[in-house]
Design a protein around this motif. Structure first.
Motif, mmCIF file in Angstrom:
data_model
loop_
_atom_site.group_PDB
_atom_site.id
_atom_site.type_symbol
_atom_site.label_atom_id
_atom_site.label_comp_id
_atom_site.label_asym_id
_atom_site.label_seq_id
_atom_site.Cartn_x
_atom_site.Cartn_y
_atom_site.Cartn_z
ATOM 1 N N ASP A 163 -73.097 21.331 106.631
ATOM 2 C CA ASP A 163 -72.547 21.541 105.290
ATOM 3 C C ASP A 163 -71.708 22.816 105.367
ATOM 4 O O ASP A 163 -72.242 23.930 105.385
ATOM 5 C CB ASP A 163 -73.690 21.680 104.292
ATOM 6 N N LEU A 164 -70.393 22.641 105.436
ATOM 7 C CA LEU A 164 -69.494 23.754 105.697
ATOM 8 C C LEU A 164 -68.600 24.056 104.501
ATOM 9 O O LEU A 164 -68.129 23.136 103.817
ATOM 10 C CB LEU A 164 -68.598 23.460 106.900
ATOM 11 N N PHE A 165 -68.358 25.342 104.294
ATOM 12 C CA PHE A 165 -67.355 25.806 103.336
ATOM 13 C C PHE A 165 -66.218 26.395 104.165
ATOM 14 O O PHE A 165 -66.412 27.395 104.869
ATOM 15 C CB PHE A 165 -67.955 26.846 102.401
ATOM 16 N N VAL A 166 -65.052 25.768 104.092
ATOM 17 C CA VAL A 166 -63.973 26.116 105.013
ATOM 18 C C VAL A 166 -62.660 26.277 104.247
ATOM 19 O O VAL A 166 -62.488 25.774 103.135
ATOM 20 C CB VAL A 166 -63.807 25.031 106.102
ATOM 21 N N ARG A 167 -61.746 26.972 104.915
ATOM 22 C CA ARG A 167 -60.378 27.086 104.397
ATOM 23 C C ARG A 167 -59.435 27.037 105.584
ATOM 24 O O ARG A 167 -59.731 27.587 106.646
ATOM 25 C CB ARG A 167 -60.192 28.385 103.624
ATOM 26 N N SER A 168 -58.311 26.346 105.394
ATOM 27 C CA SER A 168 -57.346 26.182 106.467
ATOM 28 C C SER A 168 -55.935 26.396 105.932
ATOM 29 O O SER A 168 -55.659 26.112 104.752
ATOM 30 C CB SER A 168 -57.450 24.783 107.087
ATOM 31 N N THR A 169 -55.069 26.874 106.792
ATOM 32 C CA THR A 169 -53.660 26.986 106.418
ATOM 33 C C THR A 169 -52.954 25.637 106.476
ATOM 34 O O THR A 169 -51.792 25.537 106.064
ATOM 35 C CB THR A 169 -52.938 27.968 107.346
ATOM 36 N N ARG A 170 -53.638 24.610 106.993
ATOM 37 C CA ARG A 170 -53.056 23.260 107.069
ATOM 38 C C ARG A 170 -53.862 22.310 106.191
ATOM 39 O O ARG A 170 -55.094 22.352 106.173
ATOM 40 C CB ARG A 170 -53.053 22.729 108.508
ATOM 41 N N GLU A 171 -53.166 21.445 105.464
ATOM 42 C CA GLU A 171 -53.858 20.418 104.689
ATOM 43 C C GLU A 171 -54.499 19.381 105.597
ATOM 44 O O GLU A 171 -55.530 18.799 105.268
ATOM 45 C CB GLU A 171 -52.873 19.739 103.731
ATOM 46 N N HIS A 172 -53.872 19.139 106.736
ATOM 47 C CA HIS A 172 -54.390 18.165 107.696
ATOM 48 C C HIS A 172 -54.996 18.921 108.873
ATOM 49 O O HIS A 172 -54.276 19.623 109.607
ATOM 50 C CB HIS A 172 -53.280 17.244 108.191
ATOM 51 N N THR A 173 -56.292 18.783 109.060
ATOM 52 C CA THR A 173 -56.948 19.492 110.149
ATOM 53 C C THR A 173 -58.292 18.844 110.438
ATOM 54 O O THR A 173 -58.745 17.967 109.696
ATOM 55 C CB THR A 173 -57.120 20.983 109.798
ATOM 56 N N ASP A 174 -58.936 19.258 111.526
ATOM 57 C CA ASP A 174 -60.240 18.739 111.923
ATOM 58 C C ASP A 174 -61.258 19.871 111.959
ATOM 59 O O ASP A 174 -60.912 21.036 112.205
ATOM 60 C CB ASP A 174 -60.199 18.121 113.331
ATOM 61 N N PHE A 175 -62.524 19.501 111.774
ATOM 62 C CA PHE A 175 -63.628 20.410 112.055
ATOM 63 C C PHE A 175 -64.658 19.670 112.902
ATOM 64 O O PHE A 175 -65.039 18.530 112.594
ATOM 65 C CB PHE A 175 -64.257 20.941 110.771
ATOM 66 N N VAL A 220 -81.409 28.292 119.288
ATOM 67 C CA VAL A 220 -80.591 27.220 118.710
ATOM 68 C C VAL A 220 -79.187 27.775 118.522
ATOM 69 O O VAL A 220 -79.002 28.883 118.011
ATOM 70 C CB VAL A 220 -81.166 26.748 117.362
ATOM 71 N N ARG A 221 -78.196 26.990 118.935
ATOM 72 C CA ARG A 221 -76.808 27.446 118.841
ATOM 73 C C ARG A 221 -75.944 26.374 118.185
ATOM 74 O O ARG A 221 -76.140 25.174 118.422
ATOM 75 C CB ARG A 221 -76.274 27.785 120.225
ATOM 76 N N VAL A 222 -74.993 26.814 117.380
ATOM 77 C CA VAL A 222 -74.060 25.917 116.696
ATOM 78 C C VAL A 222 -72.639 26.355 117.014
ATOM 79 O O VAL A 222 -72.316 27.548 116.916
ATOM 80 C CB VAL A 222 -74.295 25.924 115.169
ATOM 81 N N HIS A 223 -71.795 25.384 117.402
ATOM 82 C CA HIS A 223 -70.362 25.621 117.543
ATOM 83 C C HIS A 223 -69.644 25.083 116.308
ATOM 84 O O HIS A 223 -69.991 24.006 115.799
ATOM 85 C CB HIS A 223 -69.772 24.861 118.739
ATOM 86 N N VAL A 224 -68.615 25.783 115.872
ATOM 87 C CA VAL A 224 -67.664 25.239 114.905
ATOM 88 C C VAL A 224 -66.277 25.440 115.489
ATOM 89 O O VAL A 224 -65.893 26.559 115.852
ATOM 90 C CB VAL A 224 -67.765 25.934 113.534
ATOM 91 N N THR A 225 -65.543 24.353 115.608
ATOM 92 C CA THR A 225 -64.197 24.411 116.166
ATOM 93 C C THR A 225 -63.367 23.295 115.537
ATOM 94 O O THR A 225 -63.789 22.688 114.555
ATOM 95 C CB THR A 225 -64.246 24.316 117.709
ATOM 96 N N SER A 226 -62.206 23.012 116.108
ATOM 97 C CA SER A 226 -61.324 22.005 115.495
ATOM 98 C C SER A 226 -60.780 21.006 116.499
ATOM 99 O O SER A 226 -59.813 20.306 116.205
ATOM 100 C CB SER A 226 -60.164 22.688 114.762
ATOM 101 N N GLY A 227 -61.407 20.916 117.665
ATOM 102 C CA GLY A 227 -60.962 19.940 118.649
ATOM 103 C C GLY A 227 -62.095 19.557 119.576
ATOM 104 O O GLY A 227 -63.041 20.323 119.791
ATOM 105 N N ALA A 228 -62.001 18.363 120.134
ATOM 106 C CA ALA A 228 -62.922 17.872 121.164
ATOM 107 C C ALA A 228 -62.109 16.952 122.070
ATOM 108 O O ALA A 228 -62.341 15.755 122.160
ATOM 109 C CB ALA A 228 -64.105 17.132 120.544
ATOM 110 N N TYR A 229 -61.150 17.535 122.735
ATOM 111 C CA TYR A 229 -60.137 16.789 123.472
ATOM 112 C C TYR A 229 -60.588 16.562 124.919
ATOM 113 O O TYR A 229 -61.194 17.442 125.511
ATOM 114 C CB TYR A 229 -58.838 17.609 123.450
ATOM 115 N N PRO A 230 -60.337 15.370 125.507
ATOM 116 C CA PRO A 230 -59.606 14.227 124.950
ATOM 117 C C PRO A 230 -60.501 13.169 124.308
ATOM 118 O O PRO A 230 -60.057 12.045 124.112
ATOM 119 C CB PRO A 230 -58.913 13.661 126.180
#
Length: 566
Positions: free
Chosen positions: A432-444, A500-510
């Motif tokens: 359950d994340l509260f986020v803000r981005s400079t892009r309307e289109h993005t991933d978390f 316990v560790r949590v990552h938050v990022t915006s990609g999981a490529y490829p």
């Protein structure tokens, strides 16, 4: 139609689990049985019959992966000497069957026509079952709700009634798995393709995915020519034109009356949707069986478990012998604890969800957040954040050390203090994340890791969410969005002394396609725009990971035989 094979079939001797004969008896085979579809296309099937058994119950398998050699074992040949006849049919456009292979497209109509043909055969016993992993399980779901009362049992593994959400995980495009599977099925039609395709498809797909070319061009890079199914998935990402209407059978799962047993893996690409099928059956009043082990999609370790549990299921529901069934329907392997646990249901009874809050400075815990500035990072789609582990279609999905990933500036890391007692997390997970981005289109993307005392940080599970412009409304002020990210379910023990560790990022490529940040069409987007991301963790915006904790003991706990953890 080919005659009955004249050469005697030798007994099969394999390392089988207890409960199966060690030297399997003889059987006869009828090859290339023609089955005519309503549109005139002829599909081919092989029929295996145990020696000395008159009109045994039938196990029906429909597959695009071949009927001979090793494929025969994957199709259920080991059931035949145990009192069942096996009918293995090649789906349209594969292994001699007529027509063009249109993945997912003809399985309901062709499957139902095959079921009606089966019922008319003089050797049909009056009851049948369906069996199979992955695509074979999907073809079974395609007919299950309409197959009639003669369908008495279903045993399906690492599969789901719909592949739609697995292709668009969290709204993103599952690039690696989709391109791998398309290349696999495309290449296996070539000479020796059945042998070479599994070895080369993933390598070629990953190489193409990392080329930086638009998604619409990657099928040619991976396979040497355009591949229709891949292009169809790109074109139907939104589902607005009805492409998925006759390819998604999740809406009929509750209508299936035959008893169902499901087997999955904690690291399988289809696990969330397989569990959705289980819950649909439970909601309809059925009591399906469920086994989940420490396996990934192509993990050979679930092969013998599949045979043992399927055989017990077929004996119970086709031969009237329930002696091989366990008492409790749900059997789960708990990674980290190295033990099997039996429960009455999924999620396990007595479970509750708790929030572990993300804290400023990289902390994580049950205590609430404080008034602090948000954590921030920049995601650059031209240098996308990679995925070092996690579910993949081909190859190993064994958990790996994520410390190299955690050193990247585009990955936020939140870590708890060392645990003073074992923590068992079993059930569905989310963030359950509260986020803000400079892009309307993005991933978390959110990932849960287990940190050992030596610092090794191994992935447990993960999930992602793609945010189009209208996906979430800002909350409060300043354009902050509240987003819910579903992670893969899990059953994992964090041992005492671990963190316990949590990552938050915006990609999981490829594994998933990069979000370019522009909102351009998925297939042809070329312009890449970085996104500046903020994750809030103050009392008004309490970002957290939501863990399922089981407070009631399992019905049965069985230590694993050896180290079965992945």
């Amino acid at each position: 139609m080919a005659p009955w094979d004249r050469l005697p079939t030798p007994p099969i001797r394999l390392g089988l689990p207890r409960g199966l004969p060690r030297g399997l008896g003889r059987y006869t085979v009828e090859r290339d049985l023609p089955v005519t579809m309503p549109d005139g296309v002829t599909l081919l099937a092989d029929r295996y019959v145990p020696a000395g058994v008159t009109r045994p119950p039938t196990i029906l398998v429909r597959t695009p992966y071949g009927r001979r050699g090793p494929a025969a074992l994957a199709n259920g040949l080991l059931f035949v000497p145990c009192g069942f006849q096996l009918v293995a049919q090649s789906t349209r456009g594969t292994s001699g069957s007529g027509g063009d292979f249109d993945p997912l497209g003809h399985e309901r109509d062709d499957g139902l026509a095959t079921v009606e043909w089966l019922k008319r055969q003089p050797w049909f016993h009056g009851s049948f079952a369906v069996f199979g992993p992955s695509y074979l399980g999907y073809t079974a779901w395609a007919v299950a709700a309409e197959a009639g009362p003669e369908l008495k049992a279903m045993s399906l593994q690492i599969t789901a009634s719909s592949f739609r959400d697995a292709a668009y995980v969290g709204g993103s495009f599952a690039l690696e798995s989709t391109l791998t599977w398309t290349g696999l099925t495309h290449r296996q039609r070539r000479p020796l393709g059945m042998v070479t395709a599994p070895l080369t498809s993933r390598r070629r797909a990953v190489r193409a995915a990392r080329s930086g070319r638009p998604l619409a061009e990657l099928d040619v890079l991976a396979g040497g020519e355009p591949m229709r199914f891949y292009q169809d998935l790109l074109a139907n990402h939104t589902g607005e034109n009805g492409y998925w209407d006759d390819r998604d059978f999740s809406g009929t799962v509750g209508d299936v009356s035959a008893p169902v047993t499901l087997l999955g893996g904690w690291y399988d690409v289809f696990l969330p949707w397989q569990l959705r099928d289980y819950l649909a059956l439970r909601a309809a009043g059925h009591v399906p069986y469920l086994t989940i082990g420490p396996w990934w999609h192509t993990d050979p370790r679930h092969g013998l478990v599949t045979i043992r549990e399927s055989l017990a299921w077929f004996r119970a529901h086709l031969l009237g012998d329930p002696s091989g069934l366990r008492r409790d329907p749900v059997r789960l392997y708990v990674t980290g604890a190295r033990e099997w646990r039996h429960y009455r249901d999924w999620p396990p009874p007595g479970s509750r969800q708790i929030r572990w809050h993300l804290h400023a400075g990289g902390g994580l815990g049950e205590d609430g957040p404080q008034e602090r500035s948000p954590s921030a990072y920049r995601f650059d789609p031209a240098d996308p954040t990679p995925a070092l582990g996690g579910p993949t279609l081909l190859g190993s999905s064994r958990p790996v050390d994520n410390r190299p990933l955690e050193r990247r500036p585009d990955v936020l890391v939140f870590t708890s203090p060392a645990l003073t007692a074992d923590l068992d997390v079993i059930g569905p997970l989310g963030a359950d994340l509260f986020v803000r981005s400079t892009r309307e289109h993005t991933d978390f993307v959110v990932r849960l890791c287990d940190v050992a005392p030596d610092g090794t940080s191994r992935n447990v599970c993960e999930g992602g969410l793609r945010l189009p412009a209208a996906a979430e409304k800002p909350v409060g002020t300043g354009g902050v969005r509240r987003v819910a990210v579903d992670l893969w379910p899990t059953a994992h023990r964090f041992p005492r002394g671990h963190r316990v560790r949590v990552h938050v990022t915006s990609g999981a490529y490829p594994k998933v396609a990069v979000n370019p940040g522009t909102g351009e069409p998925l297939a042809t987007a070329t312009r890449m725009v970085p996104a500046d991301q903020e994750v809030f963790h103050d009392p008004d915006h309490p970002s957290a990971i939501v863990l399922s904790i089981v407070e009631r003991s399992a019905e049965v706990t069985v230590p694993a035989a050896g180290d079965e953890d992945a």
